[in-house]
Design an enzyme around this catalytic site. Structure first.
Site, PDB file in Angstrom:
ATOM      1  N   THR A  46      37.190  49.543  43.314  1.00  0.00           N
ATOM      2  CA  THR A  46      36.288  50.549  43.857  1.00  0.00           C
ATOM      3  C   THR A  46      36.406  50.628  45.373  1.00  0.00           C
ATOM      4  O   THR A  46      36.380  51.717  45.953  1.00  0.00           O
ATOM      5  CB  THR A  46      34.825  50.214  43.479  1.00  0.00           C
ATOM      6  OG1 THR A  46      34.753  49.994  42.074  1.00  0.00           O
ATOM      7  CG2 THR A  46      33.896  51.335  43.860  1.00  0.00           C
ATOM      8  N   TYR A 109      29.604  54.844  32.513  1.00  0.00           N
ATOM      9  CA  TYR A 109      29.009  56.100  32.062  1.00  0.00           C
ATOM     10  C   TYR A 109      28.772  56.159  30.563  1.00  0.00           C
ATOM     11  O   TYR A 109      27.688  56.503  30.122  1.00  0.00           O
ATOM     12  CB  TYR A 109      29.839  57.328  32.506  1.00  0.00           C
ATOM     13  CG  TYR A 109      29.088  58.622  32.296  1.00  0.00           C
ATOM     14  CD1 TYR A 109      28.090  59.006  33.184  1.00  0.00           C
ATOM     15  CD2 TYR A 109      29.341  59.438  31.197  1.00  0.00           C
ATOM     16  CE1 TYR A 109      27.368  60.172  32.979  1.00  0.00           C
ATOM     17  CE2 TYR A 109      28.620  60.602  30.987  1.00  0.00           C
ATOM     18  CZ  TYR A 109      27.639  60.964  31.885  1.00  0.00           C
ATOM     19  OH  TYR A 109      26.910  62.106  31.674  1.00  0.00           O
ATOM     20  N   TYR A 134      35.255  42.533  34.988  1.00  0.00           N
ATOM     21  CA  TYR A 134      34.440  42.924  36.142  1.00  0.00           C
ATOM     22  C   TYR A 134      33.099  43.416  35.631  1.00  0.00           C
ATOM     23  O   TYR A 134      33.015  44.467  35.003  1.00  0.00           O
ATOM     24  CB  TYR A 134      35.172  44.006  36.931  1.00  0.00           C
ATOM     25  CG  TYR A 134      34.516  44.449  38.218  1.00  0.00           C
ATOM     26  CD1 TYR A 134      33.432  43.766  38.778  1.00  0.00           C
ATOM     27  CD2 TYR A 134      34.999  45.558  38.901  1.00  0.00           C
ATOM     28  CE1 TYR A 134      32.860  44.178  39.960  1.00  0.00           C
ATOM     29  CE2 TYR A 134      34.438  45.986  40.089  1.00  0.00           C
ATOM     30  CZ  TYR A 134      33.362  45.289  40.624  1.00  0.00           C
ATOM     31  OH  TYR A 134      32.795  45.710  41.794  1.00  0.00           O
ATOM     32  N   ARG A 139      27.174  49.855  39.038  1.00  0.00           N
ATOM     33  CA  ARG A 139      28.174  50.936  39.036  1.00  0.00           C
ATOM     34  C   ARG A 139      28.405  51.494  37.632  1.00  0.00           C
ATOM     35  O   ARG A 139      28.749  52.670  37.499  1.00  0.00           O
ATOM     36  CB  ARG A 139      29.505  50.407  39.576  1.00  0.00           C
ATOM     37  CG  ARG A 139      29.509  50.041  41.043  1.00  0.00           C
ATOM     38  CD  ARG A 139      30.051  51.158  41.888  1.00  0.00           C
ATOM     39  NE  ARG A 139      30.231  50.752  43.284  1.00  0.00           N
ATOM     40  CZ  ARG A 139      30.628  51.582  44.245  1.00  0.00           C
ATOM     41  NH1 ARG A 139      30.875  52.844  43.969  1.00  0.00           N
ATOM     42  NH2 ARG A 139      30.769  51.155  45.479  1.00  0.00           N
ATOM     43  N   LYS A 162      34.682  38.655  37.469  1.00  0.00           N
ATOM     44  CA  LYS A 162      34.125  39.018  38.777  1.00  0.00           C
ATOM     45  C   LYS A 162      32.674  39.386  38.500  1.00  0.00           C
ATOM     46  O   LYS A 162      32.382  40.438  37.954  1.00  0.00           O
ATOM     47  CB  LYS A 162      34.887  40.189  39.397  1.00  0.00           C
ATOM     48  CG  LYS A 162      34.303  40.652  40.738  1.00  0.00           C
ATOM     49  CD  LYS A 162      35.032  41.869  41.288  1.00  0.00           C
ATOM     50  CE  LYS A 162      34.388  42.337  42.589  1.00  0.00           C
ATOM     51  NZ  LYS A 162      35.033  43.578  43.113  1.00  0.00           N
ATOM     52  N   ILE A 211      35.472  37.797  45.355  1.00  0.00           N
ATOM     53  CA  ILE A 211      36.298  38.980  45.627  1.00  0.00           C
ATOM     54  C   ILE A 211      35.489  39.785  46.625  1.00  0.00           C
ATOM     55  O   ILE A 211      34.453  40.360  46.291  1.00  0.00           O
ATOM     56  CB  ILE A 211      36.620  39.762  44.352  1.00  0.00           C
ATOM     57  CG1 ILE A 211      37.479  38.900  43.418  1.00  0.00           C
ATOM     58  CG2 ILE A 211      37.353  41.062  44.685  1.00  0.00           C
ATOM     59  CD1 ILE A 211      37.841  39.568  42.100  1.00  0.00           C
TER      60      ILE A 211
END
Length: 300
Positions: A46, A109, A134, A139, A162, A211
Site C-alpha cells: 500500500t 471490500y 497481511y 484497510r 504482518k 515492516i
C-alpha cells in the site's frame, strides 16, 4: 538476521511530477536502504501505491528490486488482491522474478468468510513461494482473529504475518498461540508489526520486527530499534521508540503514503507526488510533519 526478522521497509514508489514512475529513483532508494543496513524491503505494498500501478509497472519494479537487492537482503513483494485468481497470478509472478516471499493481504471490500479466507491463503501457498499474511482490518474491513490465524498458519508455505490489527492483545495472542509453540520446530512463524508505533512493544513481546513506513526515511534508526528489542536491550529500544514516536505520528497525520513521500522530497530523496486518488498534504499537516523532522535534526 535469519529468516524474516528485523526491520523491513515498505517501499514507496517514487514518481515524477507528471505521475510517471521514477525507476532510477526507485533503484536509488533501494541502494540507500541497503547502505543504511536495512534487513529487507517490501515493494508493491500500500505504501508503494500498488492499487494505482498497472501490471507492466509492477513487473518492472519487481525486477529492479530483486536485481538491486542482489541477494544482499530479502525482497518481499506485495501480491494481494481481493480476487483470488489475480492474487495467485501476482504471487506466481513474484516467484518468477526471484522474490524471497510474497505479502498477501486479506481480501478487501468483499470481506470473505472464514472458509473463503482459508482457501484464499491455501491458493497463495500453492504458488511455491513463502507467504506472509497481511492482516489490516482498517484497510480491508476484515480482521483475522487469532483462532482463524492459527488455522491459516497450519497451511504449508505460510511463514508469518504482518500484524496491523492495531490490537496489541491480539498481536500477543498470535505470538503466544502460534509463534512460540513453533519456535523450535524448524517451522518458525514470523510475526512482524505492520504499525511503526507498535514495533517496539510487539518485538519486546516476542515478535520478530516490523515492516515499516518511516524507515523509508530512517532505515538505520528503525533497524537499531528492532535490533535492540530483538537482543533484549529494552532500555535502548525504548529510547529509540520515544525518539521516533513524534515522527511516527506525523508520518500518519494524513493517509499513507502522502506524508512519507513529502518527507523524502524535503530531504532530496526520490519520491515525487502520490497518484490520485491521493491528494497533496494540507498546510496544517505539512507543519506537523516539518516540526517532527526538524526535531530529529533534519534541515528543511
Amino acid at each position: 538476521m535469519t529468516g524474516f526478522k528485523g526491520a523491513y521497509t515498505a517501499l514507496i514508489t517514487p514518481m515524477t511530477e507528471s505521475g510517471e514512475i521514477d525507476y532510477d529513483g526507485f533503484r536509488r532508494l533501494i541502494e540507500f536502504q541497503i547502505t543504511e543496513g536495512i534487513d529487507g524491503i517490501v515493494p508493491l505494498g500500500t505504501t508503494g501505491e500498488n492499487p494505482t500501478l498497472d501490471e507492466d509497472e509492477e513487473e518492472k519494479l519487481i525486477e529492479i528490486a530483486v536485481k538491486t537487492a542482489n541477494g544482499k537482503i530479502p525482497v518481499i513483494v506485495g501480491a494481494g488482491s481481493n480476487d483470488t485468481r489475480h492474487m495467485v497470478m501476482y504471487t506466481e509472478r513474484a516467484k518468477k522474478f526471484g522474490a524471497d516471499a510474497a505479502l498477501v493481504v486479506t481480501p478487501y471490500y468483499n470481506k470473505p468468510n472464514d472458509d473463503g479466507l482459508i482457501r484464499h491463503f491455501e491458493a497463495a501457498a500453492k504458488a511455491g513461494i513463502p507467504i506472509i499474511v497481511y492482516n489490516i482490518a482498517s484497510r480491508t474491513g476484515r480482521n483475522i482473529p487469532t483462532p482463524l490465524m492459527k488455522e491459516i498458519a497450519k497451511i504449508p508455505g505460510i511463514v508469518g504475518v504482518k500484524e496491523a490489527s492495531g490490537d496489541i492483545n491480539q498481536m500477543a495472542d498470535v505470538i503466544r498461540e502460534i509463534a512460540i509453540p513453533r519456535m523450535n520446530t524448524g517451522n518458525k512463524f514470523f510475526v512482524l508489526s505492520g504499525d511503526d508505533a507498535l514495533a517496539f512493544p510487539l518485538t519486546a513481546l516476542g515478535g520478530d520486527g516490523v515492516i515499516s513506513v518511516i524507515s523509508n526515511l530512517l532505515p538505520a534508526k528503525v533497524k537499531a530499534l528492532t535490533l535492540a528489542a530483538l537482543t533484549g536491550k529494552y532500555e535502548q529500544a525504548r529510547a529509540f521508540h520515544y525518539e521516533l514516536l513524534p515522527f511516527i505520528k506525523a508520518a500518519f497525520v494524513e493517509t499513507n503514503p502522502v506524508p512519507i513521500k513529502q518527507a523524502l522530497s524535503w530531504v532530496k530523496l526520490p519520491a515525487g507526488p502520490a497518484r490520485l486518488p491521493m491528494g497533496k498534504l494540507s498546510q496544517a499537516s505539512e507543519a506537523v510533519l516539518k516540526k517532527a523532522m526538524i526535531d530529529l535534526g533534519f534541515k528543511i
